[in-house]
Design an enzyme around this catalytic site. Structure first.
Site, PDB file in Angstrom:
ATOM      1  N   TYR A 198      51.235  36.885  49.470  1.00 42.11           N
ATOM      2  CA  TYR A 198      50.303  35.824  49.897  1.00 42.11           C
ATOM      3  C   TYR A 198      50.890  34.437  49.610  1.00 42.11           C
ATOM      4  CZ  TYR A 198      45.629  33.516  50.136  1.00 42.11           C
ATOM      5  OH  TYR A 198      44.545  32.713  50.436  1.00 42.11           O
ATOM      6  N   VAL A 241      44.972  38.447  65.173  1.00 41.61           N
ATOM      7  CA  VAL A 241      45.877  37.285  65.174  1.00 41.61           C
ATOM      8  C   VAL A 241      47.313  37.660  64.794  1.00 41.61           C
ATOM      9  CG1 VAL A 241      44.088  35.549  64.787  1.00 41.61           C
ATOM     10  CG2 VAL A 241      45.246  36.594  62.810  1.00 41.61           C
ATOM     11  N   ASP A 257      46.507  42.054  47.024  1.00 35.36           N
ATOM     12  CA  ASP A 257      47.069  41.686  45.725  1.00 35.36           C
ATOM     13  C   ASP A 257      47.582  42.893  44.945  1.00 35.36           C
ATOM     14  OD1 ASP A 257      46.178  39.174  46.422  1.00 35.36           O
ATOM     15  OD2 ASP A 257      44.700  38.995  44.807  1.00 35.36           O
TER      16      ASP A 257
HETATM   17  N1  CAA Z   1      49.505  36.459  34.083  1.00 39.97           N
HETATM   18  C1  CAA Z   1      50.292  37.175  33.244  1.00 39.97           C
HETATM   19  N2  CAA Z   1      50.189  38.501  33.081  1.00 39.97           N
HETATM   20  C2  CAA Z   1      49.247  39.139  33.794  1.00 39.97           C
HETATM   21  C3  CAA Z   1      48.397  38.464  34.681  1.00 39.97           C
HETATM   22  C4  CAA Z   1      48.548  37.071  34.813  1.00 39.97           C
HETATM   23  N3  CAA Z   1      47.785  36.336  35.634  1.00 39.97           N
HETATM   24  N4  CAA Z   1      47.586  39.363  35.273  1.00 39.97           N
HETATM   25  C5  CAA Z   1      47.904  40.583  34.771  1.00 39.97           C
HETATM   26  N5  CAA Z   1      48.902  40.428  33.868  1.00 39.97           N
HETATM   27  C6  CAA Z   1      49.562  41.459  33.072  1.00 39.97           C
HETATM   28  C7  CAA Z   1      48.558  42.366  32.371  1.00 39.97           C
HETATM   29  O1  CAA Z   1      48.134  41.783  31.157  1.00 39.97           O
HETATM   30  C8  CAA Z   1      49.366  43.622  32.163  1.00 39.97           C
HETATM   31  O2  CAA Z   1      50.257  43.464  31.077  1.00 39.97           O
HETATM   32  P1  CAA Z   1      50.746  44.725  30.193  1.00 39.97           P
HETATM   33  O3  CAA Z   1      51.411  45.688  31.139  1.00 39.97           O
HETATM   34  O4  CAA Z   1      51.656  44.129  29.189  1.00 39.97           O
HETATM   35  O5  CAA Z   1      49.498  45.303  29.594  1.00 39.97           O
HETATM   36  C9  CAA Z   1      50.170  43.673  33.434  1.00 39.97           C
HETATM   37  O6  CAA Z   1      50.263  42.331  33.939  1.00 39.97           O
HETATM   38  C10 CAA Z   1      49.454  44.541  34.460  1.00 39.97           C
HETATM   39  O7  CAA Z   1      50.237  44.591  35.562  1.00 39.97           O
HETATM   40  P2  CAA Z   1      49.817  45.532  36.750  1.00 39.97           P
HETATM   41  O8  CAA Z   1      50.851  45.535  37.782  1.00 39.97           O
HETATM   42  O9  CAA Z   1      49.396  46.871  36.191  1.00 39.97           O
HETATM   43  O10 CAA Z   1      48.578  44.752  37.306  1.00 39.97           O
HETATM   44  P3  CAA Z   1      47.115  45.238  37.565  1.00 39.97           P
HETATM   45  O11 CAA Z   1      47.125  46.460  38.389  1.00 39.97           O
HETATM   46  O12 CAA Z   1      46.370  45.198  36.282  1.00 39.97           O
HETATM   47  O13 CAA Z   1      46.493  44.070  38.504  1.00 39.97           O
HETATM   48  C11 CAA Z   1      46.365  42.044  39.715  1.00 39.97           C
HETATM   49  C12 CAA Z   1      47.123  42.872  38.665  1.00 39.97           C
HETATM   50  C13 CAA Z   1      45.977  42.869  40.960  1.00 39.97           C
HETATM   51  C14 CAA Z   1      47.272  40.942  40.195  1.00 39.97           C
HETATM   52  C15 CAA Z   1      45.076  41.482  39.089  1.00 39.97           C
HETATM   53  O14 CAA Z   1      45.424  40.821  37.891  1.00 39.97           O
HETATM   54  C16 CAA Z   1      44.394  40.471  39.978  1.00 39.97           C
HETATM   55  O15 CAA Z   1      43.638  40.816  40.875  1.00 39.97           O
HETATM   56  N6  CAA Z   1      44.644  39.166  39.750  1.00 39.97           N
HETATM   57  C17 CAA Z   1      44.079  38.095  40.538  1.00 39.97           C
HETATM   58  C18 CAA Z   1      45.055  37.634  41.558  1.00 39.97           C
HETATM   59  C19 CAA Z   1      44.474  36.469  42.305  1.00 39.97           C
HETATM   60  O16 CAA Z   1      44.248  35.403  41.749  1.00 39.97           O
HETATM   61  N7  CAA Z   1      44.192  36.642  43.604  1.00 39.97           N
HETATM   62  C20 CAA Z   1      43.571  35.633  44.357  1.00 39.97           C
HETATM   63  C21 CAA Z   1      42.659  36.276  45.375  1.00 39.97           C
HETATM   64  S1  CAA Z   1      41.635  35.075  46.207  1.00 39.97           S
HETATM   65  C22 CAA Z   1      42.734  34.233  47.135  1.00 39.97           C
HETATM   66  O17 CAA Z   1      43.870  34.588  47.312  1.00 39.97           O
HETATM   67  C23 CAA Z   1      42.235  32.977  47.772  1.00 39.97           C
HETATM   68  C24 CAA Z   1      43.088  31.858  47.430  1.00 39.97           C
HETATM   69  O18 CAA Z   1      43.934  31.480  48.226  1.00 39.97           O
HETATM   70  C25 CAA Z   1      42.882  31.159  46.147  1.00 39.97           C
HETATM   71  P1  NAP Z   2      37.110  35.850  54.446  1.00 42.10           P
HETATM   72  O1  NAP Z   2      35.681  35.504  54.221  1.00 42.10           O
HETATM   73  O2  NAP Z   2      37.630  37.171  54.014  1.00 42.10           O
HETATM   74  O3  NAP Z   2      37.438  35.613  55.988  1.00 42.10           O
HETATM   75  C1  NAP Z   2      38.667  35.941  56.527  1.00 42.10           C
HETATM   76  C2  NAP Z   2      38.545  35.948  58.030  1.00 42.10           C
HETATM   77  O4  NAP Z   2      39.837  36.273  58.584  1.00 42.10           O
HETATM   78  C3  NAP Z   2      37.560  36.974  58.535  1.00 42.10           C
HETATM   79  O5  NAP Z   2      36.703  36.348  59.463  1.00 42.10           O
HETATM   80  C4  NAP Z   2      38.414  38.006  59.243  1.00 42.10           C
HETATM   81  O6  NAP Z   2      37.800  38.542  60.398  1.00 42.10           O
HETATM   82  C5  NAP Z   2      39.625  37.182  59.650  1.00 42.10           C
HETATM   83  N1  NAP Z   2      40.777  38.034  59.868  1.00 42.10           N
HETATM   84  C6  NAP Z   2      41.433  38.781  58.940  1.00 42.10           C
HETATM   85  N2  NAP Z   2      42.434  39.457  59.520  1.00 42.10           N
HETATM   86  C7  NAP Z   2      42.411  39.124  60.831  1.00 42.10           C
HETATM   87  C8  NAP Z   2      43.209  39.488  61.945  1.00 42.10           C
HETATM   88  N3  NAP Z   2      44.250  40.335  61.853  1.00 42.10           N
HETATM   89  N4  NAP Z   2      42.896  38.952  63.151  1.00 42.10           N
HETATM   90  C9  NAP Z   2      41.858  38.101  63.279  1.00 42.10           C
HETATM   91  N5  NAP Z   2      41.080  37.705  62.265  1.00 42.10           N
HETATM   92  C10 NAP Z   2      41.349  38.226  61.054  1.00 42.10           C
HETATM   93  O7  NAP Z   2      38.064  34.791  53.742  1.00 42.10           O
HETATM   94  P2  NAP Z   2      37.878  33.252  53.441  1.00 42.10           P
HETATM   95  O8  NAP Z   2      37.782  33.101  51.989  1.00 42.10           O
HETATM   96  O9  NAP Z   2      36.883  32.648  54.338  1.00 42.10           O
HETATM   97  O10 NAP Z   2      39.360  32.750  53.837  1.00 42.10           O
HETATM   98  C11 NAP Z   2      39.642  32.038  55.017  1.00 42.10           C
HETATM   99  C12 NAP Z   2      41.050  31.467  54.896  1.00 42.10           C
HETATM  100  O11 NAP Z   2      41.117  30.603  53.776  1.00 42.10           O
HETATM  101  C13 NAP Z   2      42.130  32.533  54.661  1.00 42.10           C
HETATM  102  O12 NAP Z   2      43.296  32.181  55.366  1.00 42.10           O
HETATM  103  C14 NAP Z   2      42.379  32.462  53.174  1.00 42.10           C
HETATM  104  O13 NAP Z   2      43.654  32.906  52.843  1.00 42.10           O
HETATM  105  C15 NAP Z   2      42.196  30.984  52.948  1.00 42.10           C
HETATM  106  N6  NAP Z   2      41.864  30.616  51.582  1.00 42.10           N
HETATM  107  C16 NAP Z   2      40.766  31.138  50.973  1.00 42.10           C
HETATM  108  C17 NAP Z   2      40.471  30.729  49.675  1.00 42.10           C
HETATM  109  C18 NAP Z   2      39.298  31.252  48.921  1.00 42.10           C
HETATM  110  O14 NAP Z   2      39.261  31.019  47.722  1.00 42.10           O
HETATM  111  N7  NAP Z   2      38.343  31.912  49.540  1.00 42.10           N
HETATM  112  C19 NAP Z   2      41.300  29.832  49.028  1.00 42.10           C
HETATM  113  C20 NAP Z   2      42.416  29.334  49.690  1.00 42.10           C
HETATM  114  C21 NAP Z   2      42.676  29.730  50.974  1.00 42.10           C
HETATM  115  P3  NAP Z   2      37.545  40.123  60.518  1.00 42.10           P
HETATM  116  O15 NAP Z   2      36.669  40.488  59.342  1.00 42.10           O
HETATM  117  O16 NAP Z   2      36.916  40.296  61.842  1.00 42.10           O
HETATM  118  O17 NAP Z   2      38.912  40.741  60.416  1.00 42.10           O
END
Ligand code: CAA
Ligand code: NAP
Length: 246
Positions: free
Chosen positions: A153, A62, A94
């Site tokens: 993101y 996509v 991330d």
């Molecule tokens: N708030 C404040 N400080 C934070 C923090 C937070 N949320 N997270 C980490 N820190 C701090 C740590 O305590 C550390 O502090 P010190 O240096 O003072 O010890 C510092 O930040 C670490 O920084 P780094 O750059 O070294 O970070 P890291 O390598 O440890 O990893 C991260 C950071 C990758 C962001 C990890 O915390 C992480 O994975 N967080 C989750 C992020 C998240 O929520 N992602 C969502 C994924 S699912 C999704 O995206 C779906 C959706 O739409 C909801």
């Molecule tokens: P998921 O299970 O990882 O699914 C993501 C899907 O996106 C997979 O089917 C993947 O297919 C497809 N995709 C990724 N890169 C692509 C590319 N370049 N071209 C075509 N397809 C691609 O994630 P999910 O949790 O279901 O998330 C779906 C949507 O919801 C995402 O946009 C995400 O950001 C959003 N969202 C998720 C959460 C959550 O908490 N899970 C929260 C808020 C929003 P392939 O594996 O074939 O690449």
């Protein structure tokens, strides 16, 4: 409900699979995309096993505009014009901004935001000609509130809703609605990839006390794509267990 063609990007993922099932249950022809080949036959067999036989899949990155254009042309030729588009494909890369690379930035912006242009562009004229269309963009709570480690993101997901609001105004008179859904943390592989200790801290911040279910997001997609939802456009509907209230 009149049978329509619904195209769901990333429909083999956690939320996408639930959306495909809901749209198939509603009686639509469902088309989905995948980028990594290998699991599409098994996925289709699962869907067929559930009784969903009018369901089709096409390989497409996509993030690649030309690939999206040619895929939509093939869908229109094979099945007919697309009436419902769910821009659901997405990825995370991330890292705190200090550690984030240009590749992390580009991959997330291309897959989550450029994809919305790439997919909407080739389907929109057909919707305008038909006088009916539903475009649903799957954004995120983190596009609304920001999240440590997600500058890329959060920017892409906030951008999706800017797109929604602008396009909604351009196409409202032609029967096409454009809406954003902003899910909170939903139990899929994307959330399971967050380190367990960090994930547990996030769950503790959700008033409902649990992760969301893909089926909960899918139910909202089902409603927004229906004929009953014609007065909802340009909206950003949050579904996040109370984690962020605007
Ligand atoms: N708030 C404040 N400080 C934070 C923090 C937070 N949320 N997270 C980490 N820190 C701090 C740590 O305590 C550390 O502090 P010190 O240096 O003072 O010890 C510092 O930040 C670490 O920084 P780094 O750059 O070294 O970070 P890291 O390598 O440890 O990893 C991260 C950071 C990758 C962001 C990890 O915390 C992480 O994975 N967080 C989750 C992020 C998240 O929520 N992602 C969502 C994924 S699912 C999704 O995206 C779906 C959706 O739409 C909801
Ligand atoms: P998921 O299970 O990882 O699914 C993501 C899907 O996106 C997979 O089917 C993947 O297919 C497809 N995709 C990724 N890169 C692509 C590319 N370049 N071209 C075509 N397809 C691609 O994630 P999910 O949790 O279901 O998330 C779906 C949507 O919801 C995402 O946009 C995400 O950001 C959003 N969202 C998720 C959460 C959550 O908490 N899970 C929260 C808020 C929003 P392939 O594996 O074939 O690449």
């Amino acid at each position: 409900m009149t049978k329509k063609i619904a195209l769901v990007t990333g429909g083999m993922g956690g939320i996408g699979t639930a959306i495909c099932k809901t749209l198939a249950e509603t009686g639509h022809t469902v088309v989905t995309t995948y980028s990594k080949s290998g699991r599409e036959q098994a996925w289709l067999a699962d869907m067929n096993g559930l009784g969903f036989t009018d369901i089709h899949c096409y390989q497409c990155d996509v993030a690649d505009f030309a690939a999206c254009q040619s895929m939509v042309a093939r869908i229109v030729k094979d099945l007919g014009p697309v009436s419902i588009l769910v821009n659901n494909a997405g990825i995370t890369r991330d890292a705190s901004f200090k550690k984030q690379t240009k590749d992390d930035w580009d991959a997330v912006i291309r897959t989550n935001l450029d994809s919305v242009f790439n997919m909407t562009k080739p389907v929109l004229d057909g919707m305008l000609e038909a006088g009916f269309g539903r475009i649903i963009n799957i954004s995120s709570i983190n596009g609304q509130k920001g999240q440590f480690g997600q500058t890329n993101y959060s920017a892409a997901k906030a951008g999706m809703h800017g797109f929604t609001m602008a396009l909604a105004q351009e196409v409202a008179k032609k029967g096409v609605t454009v809406n954003t859904i902003s899910p909170g943390y939903i139990a899929t592989e994307m959330v399971m990839a967050v380190p367990e200790d960090v994930r547990n801290k996030i769950i503790a911040q959700i008033p409902v006390g649990r992760l969301g279910k893909p089926e909960e997001i899918a139910a909202l997609v089902g409603f927004l794509s229906s004929e009953h939802a014609g007065f909802i456009t340009g909206s950003n509907i949050a579904m996040n267990g109370g984690q962020h209230m605007m």
